[in-house]
Write a protein that holds these residues in place. Structure first.
Motif, short mmCIF file in Angstrom:
data_model
loop_
_atom_site.label_atom_id
_atom_site.label_comp_id
_atom_site.label_asym_id
_atom_site.label_seq_id
_atom_site.Cartn_x
_atom_site.Cartn_y
_atom_site.Cartn_z
N ALA A 69 -63.85 19.65 57.17
CA ALA A 69 -64.89 19.49 56.15
C ALA A 69 -64.85 18.06 55.64
CB ALA A 69 -64.69 20.47 55.00
N VAL A 70 -66.01 17.61 55.15
CA VAL A 70 -66.12 16.27 54.59
C VAL A 70 -66.86 16.39 53.26
CG1 VAL A 70 -66.93 13.90 54.92
CG2 VAL A 70 -66.30 15.28 56.90
N TYR A 78 -68.10 21.38 57.78
CA TYR A 78 -68.70 21.71 56.48
C TYR A 78 -68.84 20.48 55.60
CZ TYR A 78 -67.85 26.44 58.04
OH TYR A 78 -67.86 27.59 58.77
N ILE A 79 -69.85 20.51 54.73
CA ILE A 79 -70.10 19.42 53.80
C ILE A 79 -69.87 19.91 52.38
CG2 ILE A 79 -71.92 17.96 52.83
CD1 ILE A 79 -73.08 17.67 55.63
N LEU A 80 -69.14 19.11 51.60
CA LEU A 80 -68.83 19.41 50.21
C LEU A 80 -69.44 18.31 49.34
CD1 LEU A 80 -65.03 20.14 50.80
CD2 LEU A 80 -66.92 21.78 50.90
N GLU A 81 -70.32 18.68 48.44
CA GLU A 81 -71.06 17.69 47.65
C GLU A 81 -70.69 17.78 46.17
OE1 GLU A 81 -74.92 17.55 50.63
OE2 GLU A 81 -74.92 18.93 48.93
N ASN A 82 -70.85 16.63 45.48
CA ASN A 82 -70.53 16.54 44.05
C ASN A 82 -69.08 16.92 43.76
OD1 ASN A 82 -73.12 15.71 42.92
ND2 ASN A 82 -73.86 17.75 43.47
N MET A 83 -68.17 16.41 44.56
CA MET A 83 -66.76 16.66 44.34
C MET A 83 -66.21 15.70 43.27
SD MET A 83 -65.66 19.13 46.37
CE MET A 83 -67.15 19.89 45.69
N VAL A 84 -65.42 16.23 42.35
CA VAL A 84 -64.85 15.43 41.27
C VAL A 84 -63.54 14.83 41.78
CG1 VAL A 84 -64.00 15.44 38.90
CG2 VAL A 84 -65.91 16.91 39.54
#
Length: 323
Positions: free
Chosen positions: A249-250, A282-288
């Motif tokens: 995932a990125v 997989y794409i992970l968005e708005n990661m803190v």
């Protein structure tokens, strides 16, 4: 209603008019990517890279026990890609003009969620982005996309993601506290940033990028319109490089992961196509990622168990990093 501050698709097309069209035509012509290395029925893509051995190795990274929440606090004012929105309504069902339930007078609150699942911190499932109506593993949308949910590639198929996590501090790499929109992370940038940190990117990793872009949602520096219309992000050669390594995932501290405006000659959300459709990543968005970067926590155990809503395309998430 949620304040919608995100680029319109028409505007995105205009950003990459000439070269982008060529890139899309080329992508559509080469269909070799439609055959998954994990077989014709596979629906989980790069999640196949998980194994008991890899999970134990990720757990061995926990030496201090410090936990980082990687998800945003979500409300109706968080910018979302138009026309996405959300709101909640809190109710006390059947309790008007009563003292509650039974002799103990039990009262309770319930809530109704009204909104889209691809808002705030989110995971993009493999049924989210395709190439000319063809999606991961060659599945055609006419065969699996139904009005009441996906019959293939639904978010419920994704197993809990547990992996070695890697943070690449791209703000530090470029020497800026917050990167400017249009800053692309190329193959060379990713290699250089990883080497400077002493970090190796490996097969099966979850790779997160820190740019400082979420500063635009802080009260003192808030600019939601800018946040949701452009961004620094992953470039095409960077995406291809991560796919070659075989990451799982990125993610990034931006709303759309990939750089906007798009790079010259790169098509509309072509990085999404490279990762999701062509490689099952997989794409992970708005990661803190701010606290991870401040602590220089570049390697950690990553854990994500999303809500398993049958047939959903995306899901709101709050993954954790543990060091």
């Amino acid at each position: 209603m949620t304040r919608m501050i995100a680029p319109a698709l028409a505007g995105l097309v205009m950003m990459c008019a000439a070269g982008g069209a060529v890139a899309q035509d080329t992508a559509a012509a080469d269909m070799s990517w439609t055959e998954s290395q994990w077989g014709p029925e596979d629906e989980i893509g790069a999640a196949n890279r998980m194994s008991p051995e890899a999970t134990r190795a990720a757990a061995a990274l926990v030496t201090e026990g410090k936990v980082y929440a990687l998800g945003l606090t979500l409300d109706r004012d968080v910018p979302a890609f138009a026309p996405r929105s959300m709101s909640i309504a809190v109710l006390q069902p059947g309790q008007v003009n009563s003292s509650g339930l039974g002799e103990t007078m039990t009262t309770y609150n319930d809530d109704i969620f009204m909104g889209w699942l691809g808002i705030g911190s989110q995971i993009d499932g493999l049924g989210h982005i395709g190439v000319d109506h063809t999606y991961y593993n060659g599945f055609e949308d006419s065969d699996f996309v139904m009005g009441d949910g996906l019959t293939k590639l639904g978010i419920e198929k994704v197993p809990p993601l547990v992996a070695r996590g890697v943070l690449l501090d791209m703000a530090k790499h470029f020497g800026e506290p917050m990167l400017s929109e249009g800053t692309a992370y190329t193959r060379e940038d990713i290699i250089a940033a990883a080497e400077a940190q002493g970090t190796e990117i490996r097969e099966g990793d979850v790779v997160l990028f820190h740019s400082g872009w979420l500063d635009l949602l802080k009260e003192e520096t808030r600019d939601a319109e800018r946040y949701g219309s452009v961004e620094p992000g992953l470039g095409k050669t960077g995406a291809e490089y991560l796919a070659e390594i075989g990451v799982m995932a990125v993610g990034a501290d931006t709303w759309g992961l990939e750089v906007l405006p798009f790079e010259e000659g790169v098509g509309v959300f072509e990085v999404h196509q490279i990762l999701l459709a062509k490689n099952g990543i997989y794409i992970l968005e708005n990661m803190v990622t701010e606290e991870l970067a401040a602590d220089e926590t570049y390697e950690f155990m990553f854990v994500l168990g999303q809500a398993r809503v049958r047939g959903a395309v995306q899901m709101i998430i709050n993954p954790v990093a543990i060091r």
